[in-house]
Design a protein around this motif. Structure first.
Motif, PDB file in Angstrom:
ATOM      1  N   LEU A  53       0.800  -1.213   0.000  1.00 34.84           N
ATOM      2  CA  LEU A  53       0.000   0.000   0.000  1.00 34.84           C
ATOM      3  C   LEU A  53       0.838   1.270   0.000  1.00 34.84           C
ATOM      4  O   LEU A  53       0.397   2.308  -0.500  1.00 34.84           O
ATOM      5  CB  LEU A  53      -0.934   0.018   1.222  1.00 34.84           C
ATOM      6  CG  LEU A  53      -1.979  -1.091   1.275  1.00 34.84           C
ATOM      7  CD1 LEU A  53      -2.795  -0.964   2.552  1.00 34.84           C
ATOM      8  CD2 LEU A  53      -2.885  -1.038   0.054  1.00 34.84           C
ATOM      9  N   ARG A  54       2.056   1.180   0.533  1.00 34.59           N
ATOM     10  CA  ARG A  54       2.871   2.393   0.682  1.00 34.59           C
ATOM     11  C   ARG A  54       4.340   1.989   0.717  1.00 34.59           C
ATOM     12  O   ARG A  54       4.737   1.172   1.548  1.00 34.59           O
ATOM     13  CB  ARG A  54       2.489   3.121   1.975  1.00 34.59           C
ATOM     14  CG  ARG A  54       3.326   4.330   2.292  1.00 34.59           C
ATOM     15  CD  ARG A  54       2.770   5.040   3.500  1.00 34.59           C
ATOM     16  NE  ARG A  54       3.529   6.225   3.811  1.00 34.59           N
ATOM     17  CZ  ARG A  54       3.124   7.209   4.607  1.00 34.59           C
ATOM     18  NH1 ARG A  54       1.944   7.101   5.189  1.00 34.59           N
ATOM     19  NH2 ARG A  54       3.869   8.254   4.836  1.00 34.59           N
ATOM     20  N   GLY A  55       5.129   2.546  -0.177  1.00 28.67           N
ATOM     21  CA  GLY A  55       6.544   2.186  -0.184  1.00 28.67           C
ATOM     22  C   GLY A  55       7.304   2.841  -1.306  1.00 28.67           C
ATOM     23  O   GLY A  55       6.801   3.728  -2.011  1.00 28.67           O
ATOM     24  N   THR A  56       8.565   2.407  -1.480  1.00 25.92           N
ATOM     25  CA  THR A  56       9.425   2.914  -2.535  1.00 25.92           C
ATOM     26  C   THR A  56      10.158   1.749  -3.186  1.00 25.92           C
ATOM     27  O   THR A  56      10.372   0.699  -2.564  1.00 25.92           O
ATOM     28  CB  THR A  56      10.468   3.915  -1.981  1.00 25.92           C
ATOM     29  OG1 THR A  56      11.283   3.245  -1.003  1.00 25.92           O
ATOM     30  CG2 THR A  56       9.808   5.123  -1.360  1.00 25.92           C
ATOM     31  N   LEU A  57      10.545   1.977  -4.423  1.00 25.05           N
ATOM     32  CA  LEU A  57      11.299   0.982  -5.173  1.00 25.05           C
ATOM     33  C   LEU A  57      12.379   1.703  -5.957  1.00 25.05           C
ATOM     34  O   LEU A  57      12.072   2.530  -6.830  1.00 25.05           O
ATOM     35  CB  LEU A  57      10.382   0.221  -6.138  1.00 25.05           C
ATOM     36  CG  LEU A  57      11.069  -0.791  -7.070  1.00 25.05           C
ATOM     37  CD1 LEU A  57      11.631  -1.951  -6.256  1.00 25.05           C
ATOM     38  CD2 LEU A  57      10.090  -1.273  -8.133  1.00 25.05           C
ATOM     39  N   ARG A  58      13.649   1.435  -5.618  1.00 23.61           N
ATOM     40  CA  ARG A  58      14.742   2.002  -6.395  1.00 23.61           C
ATOM     41  C   ARG A  58      14.781   1.345  -7.761  1.00 23.61           C
ATOM     42  O   ARG A  58      14.793   0.121  -7.874  1.00 23.61           O
ATOM     43  CB  ARG A  58      16.067   1.800  -5.671  1.00 23.61           C
ATOM     44  CG  ARG A  58      16.293   2.774  -4.503  1.00 23.61           C
ATOM     45  CD  ARG A  58      17.551   2.412  -3.751  1.00 23.61           C
ATOM     46  NE  ARG A  58      17.347   1.202  -2.961  1.00 23.61           N
ATOM     47  CZ  ARG A  58      18.326   0.385  -2.603  1.00 23.61           C
ATOM     48  NH1 ARG A  58      19.571   0.614  -2.976  1.00 23.61           N
ATOM     49  NH2 ARG A  58      18.065  -0.689  -1.863  1.00 23.61           N
ATOM     50  N   VAL A 106      -1.959   6.273  -5.727  1.00 21.32           N
ATOM     51  CA  VAL A 106      -1.054   7.149  -6.470  1.00 21.32           C
ATOM     52  C   VAL A 106       0.356   6.579  -6.437  1.00 21.32           C
ATOM     53  O   VAL A 106       0.850   6.153  -5.381  1.00 21.32           O
ATOM     54  CB  VAL A 106      -1.059   8.575  -5.862  1.00 21.32           C
ATOM     55  CG1 VAL A 106      -0.070   9.466  -6.591  1.00 21.32           C
ATOM     56  CG2 VAL A 106      -2.465   9.162  -5.924  1.00 21.32           C
ATOM     57  N   ALA A 107       1.014   6.579  -7.590  1.00 21.89           N
ATOM     58  CA  ALA A 107       2.412   6.151  -7.689  1.00 21.89           C
ATOM     59  C   ALA A 107       3.147   7.148  -8.573  1.00 21.89           C
ATOM     60  O   ALA A 107       2.667   7.489  -9.663  1.00 21.89           O
ATOM     61  CB  ALA A 107       2.522   4.746  -8.274  1.00 21.89           C
ATOM     62  N   VAL A 108       4.288   7.649  -8.108  1.00 19.41           N
ATOM     63  CA  VAL A 108       5.030   8.662  -8.857  1.00 19.41           C
ATOM     64  C   VAL A 108       6.518   8.320  -8.848  1.00 19.41           C
ATOM     65  O   VAL A 108       7.025   7.671  -7.928  1.00 19.41           O
ATOM     66  CB  VAL A 108       4.827  10.075  -8.267  1.00 19.41           C
ATOM     67  CG1 VAL A 108       3.390  10.531  -8.411  1.00 19.41           C
ATOM     68  CG2 VAL A 108       5.254  10.125  -6.800  1.00 19.41           C
ATOM     69  N   MET A 109       7.205   8.787  -9.861  1.00 19.65           N
ATOM     70  CA  MET A 109       8.660   8.689  -9.904  1.00 19.65           C
ATOM     71  C   MET A 109       9.265   9.736  -8.968  1.00 19.65           C
ATOM     72  O   MET A 109       8.650  10.757  -8.677  1.00 19.65           O
ATOM     73  CB  MET A 109       9.152   8.942 -11.323  1.00 19.65           C
ATOM     74  CG  MET A 109       8.913   7.817 -12.282  1.00 19.65           C
ATOM     75  SD  MET A 109      10.274   6.647 -12.317  1.00 19.65           S
ATOM     76  CE  MET A 109      11.584   7.642 -13.023  1.00 19.65           C
ATOM     77  N   TYR A 110      10.484   9.467  -8.511  1.00 19.99           N
ATOM     78  CA  TYR A 110      11.214  10.487  -7.743  1.00 19.99           C
ATOM     79  C   TYR A 110      12.692  10.409  -8.107  1.00 19.99           C
ATOM     80  O   TYR A 110      13.206   9.373  -8.541  1.00 19.99           O
ATOM     81  CB  TYR A 110      11.007  10.310  -6.234  1.00 19.99           C
ATOM     82  CG  TYR A 110      11.664   9.068  -5.660  1.00 19.99           C
ATOM     83  CD1 TYR A 110      12.963   9.108  -5.170  1.00 19.99           C
ATOM     84  CD2 TYR A 110      10.965   7.860  -5.594  1.00 19.99           C
ATOM     85  CE1 TYR A 110      13.555   7.959  -4.638  1.00 19.99           C
ATOM     86  CE2 TYR A 110      11.556   6.723  -5.069  1.00 19.99           C
ATOM     87  CZ  TYR A 110      12.848   6.785  -4.591  1.00 19.99           C
ATOM     88  OH  TYR A 110      13.449   5.663  -4.081  1.00 19.99           O
ATOM     89  N   CYS A 111      13.363  11.533  -7.960  1.00 18.87           N
ATOM     90  CA  CYS A 111      14.801  11.627  -8.206  1.00 18.87           C
ATOM     91  C   CYS A 111      15.377  12.513  -7.106  1.00 18.87           C
ATOM     92  O   CYS A 111      14.986  13.674  -6.968  1.00 18.87           O
ATOM     93  CB  CYS A 111      15.071  12.226  -9.582  1.00 18.87           C
ATOM     94  SG  CYS A 111      16.826  12.431  -9.977  1.00 18.87           S
ATOM     95  N   THR A 112      16.276  11.966  -6.307  1.00 20.40           N
ATOM     96  CA  THR A 112      16.823  12.676  -5.163  1.00 20.40           C
ATOM     97  C   THR A 112      18.145  13.342  -5.537  1.00 20.40           C
ATOM     98  O   THR A 112      19.104  12.660  -5.915  1.00 20.40           O
ATOM     99  CB  THR A 112      17.062  11.712  -3.983  1.00 20.40           C
ATOM    100  OG1 THR A 112      15.836  11.048  -3.676  1.00 20.40           O
ATOM    101  CG2 THR A 112      17.553  12.463  -2.761  1.00 20.40           C
ATOM    102  N   VAL A 113      18.181  14.663  -5.462  1.00 23.54           N
ATOM    103  CA  VAL A 113      19.414  15.421  -5.670  1.00 23.54           C
ATOM    104  C   VAL A 113      20.014  15.704  -4.299  1.00 23.54           C
ATOM    105  O   VAL A 113      19.395  16.360  -3.460  1.00 23.54           O
ATOM    106  CB  VAL A 113      19.139  16.726  -6.436  1.00 23.54           C
ATOM    107  CG1 VAL A 113      20.420  17.541  -6.587  1.00 23.54           C
ATOM    108  CG2 VAL A 113      18.533  16.430  -7.795  1.00 23.54           C
ATOM    109  N   ASP A 114      21.226  15.205  -4.067  1.00 22.94           N
ATOM    110  CA  ASP A 114      21.786  15.220  -2.716  1.00 22.94           C
ATOM    111  C   ASP A 114      22.308  16.578  -2.268  1.00 22.94           C
ATOM    112  O   ASP A 114      22.152  16.952  -1.116  1.00 22.94           O
ATOM    113  CB  ASP A 114      22.927  14.200  -2.608  1.00 22.94           C
ATOM    114  CG  ASP A 114      22.417  12.761  -2.584  1.00 22.94           C
ATOM    115  OD1 ASP A 114      21.250  12.572  -2.193  1.00 22.94           O
ATOM    116  OD2 ASP A 114      23.175  11.863  -2.954  1.00 22.94           O
TER     117      ASP A 114
END
Length: 370
Positions: A118-123, A223-231
């Motif tokens: 239901l809720r999480g992330t996938l690299r 809802v599912a969205v892409m993300y990109c982390t800029v450090d």
């Protein structure tokens, strides 16, 4: 056994290579700087005086020479005990060259997936920095002013043209929401645009010297969205580079619409395909332009913080307004710039939210009924 003062002050310590120092940032009533050790992914905040000292630890100047500079700047000479405490703190955090580095964080266990169904992330990639680096090498020829400036003018012209056809776009979008198959197709394209939005942040960061930590998929069903982390965007020295990284996502959203605009313009009004494209262009433009609003968590809010060199603008504005209502003398102790920015943002953001809600209400009232 402590080091004799004379011997201590003759030392020329240096920061470990790769340590990042941010520009000055306003946070509450204070001016602060961020310091980050990338290998350990650890950062902390220091005041102006501490930054003055730390930023001069270059392995060339001795502590005595830095102390002389500090005395001229602040009218006070530091005792050896102060230097000892500072160096001990920096050493404990692994920031001094020649000292033991701070342990790197433990790698995440459990593979690229975290969370639940239901809720999480996938690299999605093992090395996000390398992936965006390859994209950057491919796109580098177009990431230059002679290309971007006329392209920006084209995007502005696109939005002016769409604004001139707003009644038609609104009617066609209202028609679109009652066509399930076409609506799913448009929503799929808009989702793809959000993925390009995130990748654009990463490519822009690589172009301006930033690092990208992670690319993945985040979901909070449905809802599912892409993300990109800029450090390390906070540590880029140029304000323009910070703004460019923050704006790249919405810019990519607008670029995504350009070929669909050409297709739309080639079709006659009333054509079913043109009506679908009308919905895509209107919803896509709203998706992009809303991102420029200076409200958290939108990119426009990040851009405003970079432009003003303020950290935590929204929460600090709320804190200042509450303090002003509760304890005016304490609020008056804030520097003039802080008082102006925080009060201005609190009032301006409230007005902006009211305007957005009024525009939405007006749009709902004026929606075509047929």
């Amino acid at each position: 056994m402590s080091t004799p003062p004379g011997e201590l002050l003759s030392h020329t310590p240096a920061l470990r290579p790769g340590i990042l120092l941010s520009p000055a940032l306003l946070r509450g009533p204070a001016t602060v700087h961020l310091i980050k050790e990338p290998a350990a992914n650890a950062s902390f905040e220091v005041g102006e005086k501490e930054y003055f000292l730390i930023s001069r630890l270059d392995g060339v100047r001795s502590l005595a020479e830095i102390g002389d500079e500090y005395a001229r700047a602040y009218g006070k000479r530091l005792a050896a005990a102060h230097w000892q405490r500072l160096l001990q703190l920096l050493g404990a955090r692994g920031l001094l060259a020649g000292g033991p580095p701070r342990p790197a964080p433990e790698p995440r266990s459990g593979g690229p997936f975290e969370g639940t169904v239901l809720r999480g992330t996938l690299r999605l990639v093992a090395d996000a920095h390398a992936t965006t680096g390859r994209l950057h090498r491919l796109l580098r020829p177009v990431l230059r002013a002679p290309v971007l400036l006329p392209l920006t003018a084209v995007l502005a012209a696109m939005e002016v043209l769409l604004a001139a056809h707003l009644p038609e776009l609104a009617r066609d979008t209202w028609w679109l929401v009652r066509q399930p198959v076409a609506l799913v197709a448009v929503c799929t394209l808009l989702w793809l645009s959000t993925a390009l939005h995130e990748l654009a942040h990463g490519v822009a960061a690589r172009h301006h010297g930033g690092t990208v930590g992670e690319i993945g998929l985040r979901w909070r069903l449905p809802v599912a969205v892409m993300y990109c982390t800029v450090d390390n965007y906070r540590y880029l020295r140029s304000r323009w580079h910070q703004l460019a990284v923050a704006a790249a996502g919405a810019y990519a959203n607008l670029l995504f619409l350009l070929p669909f605009l050409a297709w739309w313009a080639a079709l006659p009004p009333g054509d079913p395909t043109r009506r679908v494209l009308s919905g895509l262009l209107l919803l896509g433009s709203v998706q992009a332009l809303v991102n420029f609003l200076p409200l958290p968590p939108l990119d426009g809010y990040t851009m405003l913080g970079h432009a003003l060199r303020v950290s935590g603008l929204a929460p600090e504005s709320g804190r200042y307004v509450r303090l002003r209502l509760r304890d005016r003398p304490a609020a008056a102790a804030y520097p003039r710039r802080a008082r102006t920015l925080y009060l201005g943002y609190a009032v301006g953001s409230a007005l902006l939210v009211a305007l957005v809600l009024a525009a939405l209400a007006t749009g709902l009232v004026l929606l075509p009924v047929h």
